[in-house]
Design a protein around this motif. Sequence first.
Motif, PDB file in Angstrom:
ATOM      1  N   LEU A  28       0.781  -1.311   0.047  1.00  0.00           N
ATOM      2  CA  LEU A  28       0.079  -0.204  -0.120  1.00  0.00           C
ATOM      3  C   LEU A  28       0.833   0.980   0.026  1.00  0.00           C
ATOM      4  CD1 LEU A  28      -2.716  -0.855   2.719  1.00  0.00           C
ATOM      5  CD2 LEU A  28      -2.860  -1.173   0.112  1.00  0.00           C
ATOM      6  N   PRO A  29       0.628   2.203  -0.723  1.00  0.00           N
ATOM      7  CA  PRO A  29       1.284   3.431  -0.977  1.00  0.00           C
ATOM      8  C   PRO A  29       1.194   4.384   0.217  1.00  0.00           C
ATOM      9  CG  PRO A  29      -0.455   3.625  -2.163  1.00  0.00           C
ATOM     10  CD  PRO A  29      -0.434   2.352  -1.660  1.00  0.00           C
ATOM     11  N   LEU A  30       2.280   5.047   0.974  1.00  0.00           N
ATOM     12  CA  LEU A  30       2.227   5.925   1.873  1.00  0.00           C
ATOM     13  C   LEU A  30       2.992   6.939   1.663  1.00  0.00           C
ATOM     14  CD1 LEU A  30       1.936   6.145   5.096  1.00  0.00           C
ATOM     15  CD2 LEU A  30       4.049   5.301   5.379  1.00  0.00           C
ATOM     16  N   LYS A  31       2.256   8.178   1.795  1.00  0.00           N
ATOM     17  CA  LYS A  31       2.755   9.549   1.465  1.00  0.00           C
ATOM     18  C   LYS A  31       3.917   9.961   2.401  1.00  0.00           C
ATOM     19  CE  LYS A  31      -1.716  11.226  -0.687  1.00  0.00           C
ATOM     20  NZ  LYS A  31      -1.928   9.992  -0.504  1.00  0.00           N
ATOM     21  N   SER A  32       3.682   9.690   3.418  1.00  0.00           N
ATOM     22  CA  SER A  32       4.634  10.559   4.732  1.00  0.00           C
ATOM     23  C   SER A  32       5.290   9.521   5.608  1.00  0.00           C
ATOM     24  CB  SER A  32       4.012  11.620   5.434  1.00  0.00           C
ATOM     25  OG  SER A  32       4.862  12.238   6.525  1.00  0.00           O
ATOM     26  N   LEU A  33       6.414   9.581   5.944  1.00  0.00           N
ATOM     27  CA  LEU A  33       7.052   8.816   6.881  1.00  0.00           C
ATOM     28  C   LEU A  33       7.188   9.566   8.354  1.00  0.00           C
ATOM     29  CD1 LEU A  33       9.673   6.896   4.938  1.00  0.00           C
ATOM     30  CD2 LEU A  33       7.773   5.869   5.987  1.00  0.00           C
ATOM     31  N   ASP A  93       6.039   5.754  -8.750  1.00  0.00           N
ATOM     32  CA  ASP A  93       6.563   6.739  -9.671  1.00  0.00           C
ATOM     33  C   ASP A  93       6.257   8.271  -9.083  1.00  0.00           C
ATOM     34  OD1 ASP A  93       7.345   5.222 -11.242  1.00  0.00           O
ATOM     35  OD2 ASP A  93       5.557   5.206 -12.635  1.00  0.00           O
ATOM     36  N   GLU A  94       5.109   8.462  -7.919  1.00  0.00           N
ATOM     37  CA  GLU A  94       4.971   9.604  -7.471  1.00  0.00           C
ATOM     38  C   GLU A  94       5.660   9.753  -6.014  1.00  0.00           C
ATOM     39  OE1 GLU A  94       0.500   8.480  -6.818  1.00  0.00           O
ATOM     40  OE2 GLU A  94       0.499   8.702  -9.114  1.00  0.00           O
ATOM     41  N   GLY A  95       6.674   8.975  -5.684  1.00  0.00           N
ATOM     42  CA  GLY A  95       7.478   9.080  -4.514  1.00  0.00           C
ATOM     43  C   GLY A  95       6.902   8.404  -3.351  1.00  0.00           C
ATOM     44  N   GLU A  96       5.540   7.935  -3.355  1.00  0.00           N
ATOM     45  CA  GLU A  96       5.109   7.242  -2.070  1.00  0.00           C
ATOM     46  C   GLU A  96       6.053   5.961  -1.844  1.00  0.00           C
ATOM     47  OE1 GLU A  96       0.595   8.378  -2.462  1.00  0.00           O
ATOM     48  OE2 GLU A  96       1.402   7.155  -4.114  1.00  0.00           O
ATOM     49  N   VAL A  97       6.278   5.942  -0.496  1.00  0.00           N
ATOM     50  CA  VAL A  97       6.518   4.611  -0.083  1.00  0.00           C
ATOM     51  C   VAL A  97       5.690   3.450  -0.230  1.00  0.00           C
ATOM     52  CG1 VAL A  97       7.329   3.486   1.876  1.00  0.00           C
ATOM     53  CG2 VAL A  97       8.092   5.630   1.734  1.00  0.00           C
ATOM     54  N   LEU A  98       6.210   2.253  -0.753  1.00  0.00           N
ATOM     55  CA  LEU A  98       5.517   1.145  -0.967  1.00  0.00           C
ATOM     56  C   LEU A  98       5.391   0.303   0.227  1.00  0.00           C
ATOM     57  CD1 LEU A  98       5.876   0.424  -4.793  1.00  0.00           C
ATOM     58  CD2 LEU A  98       3.755   1.490  -3.653  1.00  0.00           C
ATOM     59  N   VAL A  99       4.692   0.034   1.075  1.00  0.00           N
ATOM     60  CA  VAL A  99       4.695  -0.767   2.346  1.00  0.00           C
ATOM     61  C   VAL A  99       4.450  -2.064   2.076  1.00  0.00           C
ATOM     62  CG1 VAL A  99       3.941  -0.919   4.686  1.00  0.00           C
ATOM     63  CG2 VAL A  99       4.177   1.493   3.574  1.00  0.00           C
ATOM     64  N   PRO A 100       5.199  -2.893   2.244  1.00  0.00           N
ATOM     65  CA  PRO A 100       4.964  -4.437   1.672  1.00  0.00           C
ATOM     66  C   PRO A 100       4.103  -5.433   2.623  1.00  0.00           C
ATOM     67  CG  PRO A 100       7.221  -4.266   2.219  1.00  0.00           C
ATOM     68  CD  PRO A 100       6.435  -2.939   2.370  1.00  0.00           C
ATOM     69  N   LEU A 101       3.260  -5.000   2.979  1.00  0.00           N
ATOM     70  CA  LEU A 101       2.681  -5.725   4.078  1.00  0.00           C
ATOM     71  C   LEU A 101       1.817  -6.647   3.831  1.00  0.00           C
ATOM     72  CD1 LEU A 101      -0.206  -3.553   5.542  1.00  0.00           C
ATOM     73  CD2 LEU A 101       0.538  -3.291   3.252  1.00  0.00           C
TER      74      LEU A 101
END
Length: 475
Positions: free
Chosen positions: A327-332, A372-380
């Motif tokens: 799932l894509p995550l915008k901010s860490l 491609d949008e710079g979002e982190v892909l969280v491999p859960l």
Amino acid sequence: MTTVVLKPFAISAALGVVLATTAYAAEPLWSEKAIKQRIDPQSVSGRIAGAALEKLAQQGKDLFEARFTVLDGAGRPNATQAIVPTAPRRPAEAAFQRLAGPDANACSSCHNEPVTGGAGGFVVNAFVSEGFESAHFDTLDAQFSNERGTNHLFGAGLVELLAREMAAELKAERRAALRQARDTGEPVRASLSSKGVDFGRITALPDGSVDLSELDGVDDDLVLRPFTQKGVMTSLRQFTVNAMNQHHGMQADERFGARWTGTADFDGDDHADELGAGEVSALVAFQATLAPPREKRPADEAWAEAAQRGRAIFTELGCESCHRPALPLKSLSFEDPGPLDMAGTLRDADVEVPAVYDLATLEWAKRLPRNDEGEVLVPLFGDLKRHRIADSRTPALGNETLAQRFVERDVFVTAELWGLADTAPYGHRGDMTTLDEVIRAHGAEAEKSGRAYAALPDADRSALIAWLKTLKVGE
């Protein structure tokens, strides 16, 4: 039964970041207190990154591994495991007991496989109840409690951040539907989804009300609660405050303290202010910074080849409809206290400057893939959504009879698969010893996939297991 009405309070926080602990006197190293040094809550605020965040997380790990003693306030003779401060109908017969608790000396007593912060074996199953009617139950009868296995906490900070972003997106969609209904004077039926996960539909009415009857897999307030197997805990902070009381008899003053209950010693064990906001923040920081599990290629070539085939079979069976690979995550940036907790857990509005744990500065975060949008892909391999997972034909995963927080007994949040290889046994009760067993046990919404798996040739089932066994706890 005696309950206490909770009311908000404010804790002032200093600007900047200083992980000082000089506001409290230290215990000598040989002291039988597990908490040797209190953490000043005013010292945990603002952006905390890199080495400072690692230091705070280490303080949290020390608390997570600490074996609390009666000198710290362990035990709760005049309080129950209920999440709202509640006095028992009768005194506890023993300071510690396996069912209603307190039932553990340290957080790591249960969360320890394969390392601290991990899962737990069947021997450390927890017994979960709201605790109001049966405050000191001493029976395994399922009408009093639900028996649960211990989940691992690796990647938990990322999970909470995903839940926060998804809740914000769902609420924005509700606001948009209400605006349209108001402007047009007509009902608006709108789909709700976030990060590709469908949460059903709502109907917004011109008078400002909302029909929620078609909502699916999320609470009416549109807040995703990703923690516990039923998906009823909003945040690591809420989970921590609850668990410290239930399992250790250690009360956090942000819920059980004088500002809300009228006493600094609600459980009546002659130890006041057992856990301050600083200690809870450190525990949250430790859990939030645990590295996410990873998919590791086996060194054995036969295993690697089988795992590659198994990954394709996972997709072919339709497992990804719930176990989303990422799932894509915008901010860490992990704010603590967070924005979604309700009364009873410290909230962002209760402090002048919340702490912001910058997970992006941690080494493991730099390895996470991005889109491609710079979002982190969280491999859960999950979706943070509740699903009905059992039915009369396939009842094994619906083995609870006590509803929890209005979530039906056969409904559970999707189990994230990351870390699966290191967190046996399986199932909500931890009574399934193999992955083959738990896959076959999928019913209701997952029945089609479960039956398709059972119908596979032996070699294909083996290949799927080979891939699942590559999902290792983070390092």
